[in-house]
Scaffold this motif. Structure first.
Motif, short mmCIF file in Angstrom:
data_model
loop_
_atom_site.label_atom_id
_atom_site.label_comp_id
_atom_site.label_asym_id
_atom_site.label_seq_id
_atom_site.Cartn_x
_atom_site.Cartn_y
_atom_site.Cartn_z
N THR A 79 0.84 -1.20 0.00
CA THR A 79 0.00 0.00 0.00
C THR A 79 0.88 1.25 0.00
O THR A 79 2.09 1.19 0.24
N LEU A 80 0.24 2.38 -0.27
CA LEU A 80 0.97 3.65 -0.26
C LEU A 80 1.57 3.91 1.12
O LEU A 80 2.71 4.37 1.24
N GLN A 81 0.81 3.60 2.17
CA GLN A 81 1.30 3.83 3.53
C GLN A 81 2.55 3.00 3.81
O GLN A 81 3.49 3.47 4.45
N THR A 82 2.58 1.75 3.31
CA THR A 82 3.75 0.90 3.53
C THR A 82 4.98 1.48 2.85
O THR A 82 6.07 1.52 3.42
N LEU A 83 4.82 1.93 1.61
CA LEU A 83 5.95 2.51 0.89
C LEU A 83 6.40 3.82 1.53
O LEU A 83 7.60 4.13 1.58
N GLU A 84 5.46 4.61 2.01
CA GLU A 84 5.83 5.86 2.70
C GLU A 84 6.66 5.58 3.93
O GLU A 84 7.62 6.29 4.25
N SER A 85 6.30 4.50 4.66
CA SER A 85 7.00 4.20 5.92
C SER A 85 8.46 3.83 5.69
O SER A 85 9.27 3.95 6.61
N VAL A 86 8.80 3.38 4.46
CA VAL A 86 10.19 3.04 4.18
C VAL A 86 11.10 4.26 4.38
O VAL A 86 12.23 4.15 4.85
N PHE A 87 10.57 5.44 4.05
CA PHE A 87 11.39 6.66 4.07
C PHE A 87 11.06 7.55 5.26
O PHE A 87 11.30 8.76 5.23
N GLU A 88 10.53 6.94 6.33
CA GLU A 88 10.09 7.70 7.49
C GLU A 88 11.20 8.57 8.07
O GLU A 88 10.99 9.71 8.48
N PHE A 89 12.43 8.05 8.09
CA PHE A 89 13.50 8.76 8.79
C PHE A 89 14.22 9.78 7.90
O PHE A 89 15.12 10.46 8.37
N VAL A 90 13.84 9.89 6.63
CA VAL A 90 14.49 10.88 5.77
C VAL A 90 13.49 11.81 5.09
O VAL A 90 13.87 12.71 4.37
N ARG A 91 12.22 11.60 5.34
CA ARG A 91 11.20 12.30 4.57
C ARG A 91 11.19 13.81 4.83
O ARG A 91 10.84 14.59 3.94
N GLU A 92 11.60 14.25 6.02
CA GLU A 92 11.51 15.67 6.33
C GLU A 92 12.55 16.49 5.59
O GLU A 92 12.30 17.62 5.20
N ASP A 93 13.75 15.94 5.41
CA ASP A 93 14.83 16.68 4.78
C ASP A 93 15.00 16.33 3.31
O ASP A 93 15.79 16.97 2.61
N SER A 94 14.33 15.32 2.82
CA SER A 94 14.49 14.86 1.45
C SER A 94 13.19 15.06 0.68
O SER A 94 12.13 15.32 1.26
N ARG A 95 13.27 14.95 -0.64
CA ARG A 95 12.07 15.01 -1.46
C ARG A 95 11.70 13.59 -1.87
O ARG A 95 12.43 12.93 -2.61
N ILE A 96 10.57 13.11 -1.38
CA ILE A 96 10.11 11.75 -1.64
C ILE A 96 8.71 11.84 -2.25
O ILE A 96 7.75 12.20 -1.57
N ASP A 97 8.60 11.56 -3.56
CA ASP A 97 7.30 11.55 -4.24
C ASP A 97 6.97 10.13 -4.65
O ASP A 97 7.81 9.44 -5.26
N ILE A 98 5.77 9.68 -4.33
CA ILE A 98 5.36 8.31 -4.66
C ILE A 98 4.05 8.37 -5.45
O ILE A 98 3.04 8.89 -4.95
#
Length: 737
Positions: free
Chosen positions: A235-254
Motif C-alpha cells: 500500500t501507499l502507507q507501507t511505501l511511505e514508511s520506508v522513508f520515514e527517517f528521511v522524509r523531512e529533509d528529502s524530497r520523496i514523491d510516490i
C-alpha cells in the motif's frame, strides 16, 4: 520484535532524546543560539516522531509534528529563538514526556491532559503563522507533501482518481535525498535494498543534476537522486514508511500505479531537459505509458529514446547503471572496517544485572564456606586453591558491581531545568554550577537520591537565596550561585548542595524548636544539633508559605530517605554567607569488603573502607571511654555494653579505629578475625530499627553476622564526648601541643 519490546524501545529512546533536547535548549539559553544545538533539537523531535510513527502511536506523532514544524522555521531562521520560544519548546518537551509515559502505561489512546495539549497546539500554530505558514494537519502529511525542502517544496502527489487514470502499471518513486543524509548515519542504497523486499524494481535511473565537479565534492554529502519503477502489492502507507527517517529533509514523491498524466508531467517538470528525456526513455522502454499518453504529455517517445542513447563519451549508459543498481548486493567490508563499526555499548535490563549481583553474592558465600573447610582440614594445597578462587571472586565481584555503577550526572542533568523554572517563578537570578558529575554510584541509589536532592535544591532557592535587591543591599552580586558537587571520600560518595545566600538563622531555629517542644531553653546544644531540627517532621521557620516550600514538608522526607540508604545528611551554614547541605552515601548496597570482629559470642562486620587501623587496648580501661592515640584523644564505644552481650574475659581487647568523613572513633572488640567479602542482606522487621546496625551477612559456616552502622556509631561517640567537659579540655591541650 515483540510488541512489548518495541514499546519499551520507543519509550527508552524517546526519554533519552527528550533529555538531549532539553539539554540543548538550556545550552542555547546560557550560550546563545548555535546551529549545532538547533539541529540537535530538531533531530530529537524528528526521531521521536519517526519512532512513534513506526508503531502507530498517533497521538505523539501528531503533537511532535507541530513542534517539528516550528523547529524547522527556527532552523531556517524564519522564527527567532527568543525567551518565549524557549519556554514554549521546554513545555512542549514536558508534554511529549507525558505522552511517552502514557505509552509506557499502555494508555496511549487516552490524552494525559487535553486542555494543556490544546493550549500548546494553539500557541505552536500562532508561532507557525507568524512565520508565514501554518503547519499542515499531521494526518494529511504524506510522503509527497512532507518531503520537500524549505527552499523548494515538492509538488503534491495527485490522487489516482483525479482525472483519467493512465495505463502505467508501475509504482513510480521519485527520490532526492538530503545533502546531510550520510552525516545522519543513513545510507541511501539501504532504502533501495529494502524496496526490493517489498516488490521488484523494474527500472532505476540515477539523477545526477546536483553532482558537482570532482574537485568540489564533499565526501560526506549526498548528491544523488533516483527515479524508480516498482512492481509491488504494498500500500501507499507501507511505501511511505520506508522513508520515514528521511522524509523531512528529502524530497520523496510516490505515484501509485495508473496515476493521472498530470502527476507524471509534474515529475518530468521538476527535472532538467536531459534528465527528463532519460526518464521518458526509461518509461518508454518498459512500456509504462501508451503512445496517446505520450502525446498527452506533449513528448515524442522516439525522440526521447534517441536523445537518451546519445550519451557523452566516457559516460555510463543509463541501462548499465539501472542494471547495476537493480542487482546490487551488500558490499562486503574489510575486517578492520567491520570491527570499527561494532557496537561499543549494549543496553541490558536492570533486572538482569540484579540477578547477576545476586548470583555473585551466592558465589561469595559458597567461597567463604570452601575457605573455612580448607582451614579446618589443614590441607595446604586446598587452601592455596581457595585463595586463588577468592582472588578471582573478588575481581568478579568488582566487575559485576561496576556494571551497576552509573554516573551521578543522570541525576544532575535534571537540575538545570529545575533551577531555571524555580528561579523564574521566584524572580531570582541564579547560576547553577555542577561539578563531579562523573562520580559513580550504584544505580539503585541514583534512583532514590533524586527526590531528596530536589527538596534540598528547592529549599535553597526559596529560603536560602535572596532576591537581587536584598543581595545588592548586603554587598553581594545580584546573581546568586548554586553549586552541586559530588566526590568520593573514604569509601563513600559525598554530594553537596551549596548556595551563597542568607544562611540559616540559628536563633530562629532554636526558638521554633523550643516552641514545638523539641528541646528546652536550658538545653546545652551544639550548632549541629540545632540545625538538625530542620529535619523534624513539620518543622518550618518560614513566615510565608510559597508554592515551593514553607509548609514544613520536605526536609523530614530528605532525612528519612537518606537514612533508608544508610547515609547521612548534615548542614553547615553561616549567617549572611550561605549554606552547605552535605549528603554522604555508601557506594553500594550489594557486596562490600568487610573486616570481621568478635564480641562475646557474636561476629560483626565492619566495612573495610572505613577501617583505619587496629591497636591493642590497655589493660586498664580509660575513663569516659576516651583513649589517647598518639597524644590525641579518641572516643570509643564498647560494643559488648552497647549490644548487651555476654562478657568474654579471655585475652586482651582490641580497638578498631574507624573513620567516617572527617571524624574518627574507636570500636572496642574482643578479637579480630580478618578481612572477608560480605553480601549485604536486609535486616528483618525485628532488627530493622536497631541503632548501630545497617544489615547482615552470611558467614562461611552458615552463621549470620551483623554489619555495623559506622556513621551512627561515630556520631554516637561524638555525642558521648560532648557530655564530658574534661574531654574537650584534653582535646584543647592536645591541639595546643
Amino acid at each position: 520484535m515483540k510488541k512489548d519490546s518495541a514499546r519499551d524501545a520507543v519509550v527508552q529512546e524517546a526519554r533519552e532524546l527528550l533529555v538531549a533536547m532539553e539539554a540543548a535548549l538550556l545550552q542555547i539559553e546560557m550560550e546563545g543560539p548555535g546551529k549545532d544545538a538547533v539541529n540537535a533539537i530538531f533531530r530529537a523531535a524528528h526521531t521521536i516522531k519517526g519512532s512513534a510513527g513506526l508503531f502507530a502511536f498517533d497521538s505523539i506523532v501528531q503533537f511532535t509534528h507541530l513542534v517539528e514544524h516550528v523547529l524547522d522555521k527556527v532552523r531556517n531562521e524564519e522564527l527567532p529563538l527568543n525567551d518565549h520560544m524557549m519556554s514554549l519548546l521546554l513545555q512542549c518537551g514536558d508534554y511529549i514526556g507525558e505522552l511517552v509515559d502514557a505509552i509506557e502505561r499502555r494508555e496511549e489512546e487516552h490524552e494525559p491532559d487535553l486542555a494543556r495539549r490544546q493550549a500548546l497546539e494553539a500557541e505552536l500554530d500562532v508561532m507557525a503563522r507568524s512565520a508565514g505558514a501554518a503547519a499542515p494537519p499531521p494526518a494529511q502529511v504524506t510522503a509527497a507533501a512532507a518531503a520537500g525542502t524549505a527552499e523548494q517544496p515538492a509538488p503534491p502527489v495527485l490522487p489516482a482518481n483525479d482525472g483519467a487514470p493512465s495505463s502505467n502499471p508501475y509504482w513510480h518513486l521519485s527520490l532526492q535525498f538530503s545533502d546531510n543524509v550520510l552525516r545522519d548515519g543513513l545510507d541511501p542504497v539501504s532504502f533501495l535494498h529494502y524496496l526490493r523486499t517489498l516488490g521488484r524494481i523494474v527500472a532505476i535511473m540515477p539523477v545526477l543534476e546536483q553532482m558537482p565537479e570532482a574537485e568540489q565534492m564533499d565526501a560526506e554529502s549526498c548528491y544523488l537522486g533516483f527515479e524508480i519503477c516498482l512492481v509491488s502489492d504494498s500500500t501507499l502507507q507501507t511505501l511511505e514508511s520506508v522513508f520515514e527517517f528521511v522524509r523531512e529533509d528529502s524530497r520523496i514523491d510516490i505515484l501509485p500505479p495508473r496515476s493521472p498524466l498530470s502527476a507524471y508531467a509534474g515529475v518530468l517538470g521538476r527535472l532538467g531537459t536531459a534528465e527528463a528525456q532519460r526518464l521518458a526513455a526509461m518509461w518508454q522502454q518498459h512500456g509504462a505509458l501508451s503512445e496517446p499518453e505520450w502525446q498527452g504529455l506533449g513528448m515524442d517517445a522516439a525522440a526521447a529514446l534517441a536523445a537518451s542513447r546519445a550519451a557523452p563519451a566516457g559516460a555510463a549508459r543509463p541501462s548499465t547503471v539501472v542494471a547495476a543498481l537493480a542487482q546490487i548486493g551488500p558490499r562486503p567490508r574489510p575486517l578492520d572496517d567491520r570491527r570499527a563499526q561494532e557496537q561499543k555499548f549494549i543496553k541490558i535490563e536492570v533486572s538482569r544485572l540484579d540477578q547477576l549481583i545476586d548470583l555473585v553474592g551466592e558465589l561469595v558465600i559458597a567461597g567463604a564456606s570452601a575457605r573455612l573447610i580448607a582451614r579446618r582440614r589443614k590441607d595446604t594445597q586446598f587452601e592455596e586453591a581457595t585463595q586463588a578462587i577468592d582472588a578471582l571472586m573478588e575481581q568478579i565481584r568488582d566487575a559485576a558491581l561496576t556494571l551497576r555503577m552509573v554516573q551521578i550526572s543522570e541525576v544532575f542533568q535534571r537540575f538545570p531545568r529545575i533551577v531555571r523554572d524555580f528561579a523564574r517563578d521566584m524572580e531570582k537570578d541564579i547560576e547553577l554550577v555542577m561539578t563531579g558529575s562523573e562520580t559513580e554510584l550504584d544505580k539503585s541509589m541514583i534512583e532514590r537520591i533524586a527526590d531528596p536532592l530536589m527538596h534540598i535544591v528547592r529549599n535553597a532557592i526559596d529560603h536560602g537565596i535572596e532576591p537581587a535587591a536584598e543581595r545588592i543591599a548586603a554587598g553581594k552580586e545580584p546573581k546568586a550561585t548554586l553549586r552541586l558537587n559530588a566526590t568520593h571520600e573514604s569509601g563513600s560518595v559525598v554530594i553537596e548542595v551549596m548556595d551563597d545566600g542568607r544562611g540559616m538563622d540559628r536563633d530562629r531555629i532554636l526558638a521554633t524548636a523550643i516552641s514545638r517542644g523539641l528541646t528546652t531553653p536550658d538545653a546545652d546544644l551544639s550548632d549541629a544539633e540545632i540545625y538538625r531540627f530542620v529535619f523534624e517532621p513539620g518543622f518550618s521557620t518560614a513566615r510565608q508559605v510559597t508554592e515551593l516550600s514553607g509548609r514544613g514538608v520536605g526536609m523530614d522526607v530528605v532525612k528519612r530517605n537518606i537514612d533508608a540508604l544508610h547515609g547521612e545528611v548534615a548542614i553547615d551554614t553561616e549567617r549572611g554567607r550561605g549554606t552547605v547541605v552535605r549528603v554522604r552515601l555508601p557506594l553500594t548496597l550489594a557486596i562490600i569488603s568487610g573486616f570481621q570482629v568478635v564480641v562475646g559470642n557474636a561476629v560483626f562486620v565492619i566495612p573495610l573502607d572505613m577501617v583505619v587501623e587496629c591497636i591493642d587496648m590497655p589493660a586498664q580501661r580509660p575513663e569516659h571511654n576516651i583513649v589517647s592515640v598518639r597524644e590525641e584523644p579518641l572516643p570509643f564505644v564498647h560494643l559488648r555494653e552497647l549490644f548487651d552481650l555476654p562478657l568474654r574475659e579471655r585475652g586482651r581487647k582490641s580497638l578498631v579505629i574507624v573513620q567516617y568523613g572527617q571524624q574518627r572513633a574507636g570500636l572496642l572488640v574482643d578479637g579480630l578475625l580478618g578481612e572477608c567479602q560480605a553480601v549485604i542482606k536486609p535486616l528483618g522487621q525485628l532488627f530493622g530499627k536497631v541503632k548501630g546496625l545497617s544489615g547482615s551477612t552470611i558467614l562461611g559456616d552458615g552463621r549470620v553476622a551483623l554489619i555495623l552502622d559506622i556513621p551512627h556509631l561515630v556520631q554516637y561517640t561524638q555525642q558521648q564526648e560532648q557530655y564530658h567537659p574534661t574531654t574537650q579540655a584534653e582535646r584543647g591541650v592536645a591541639s595546643e601541643q
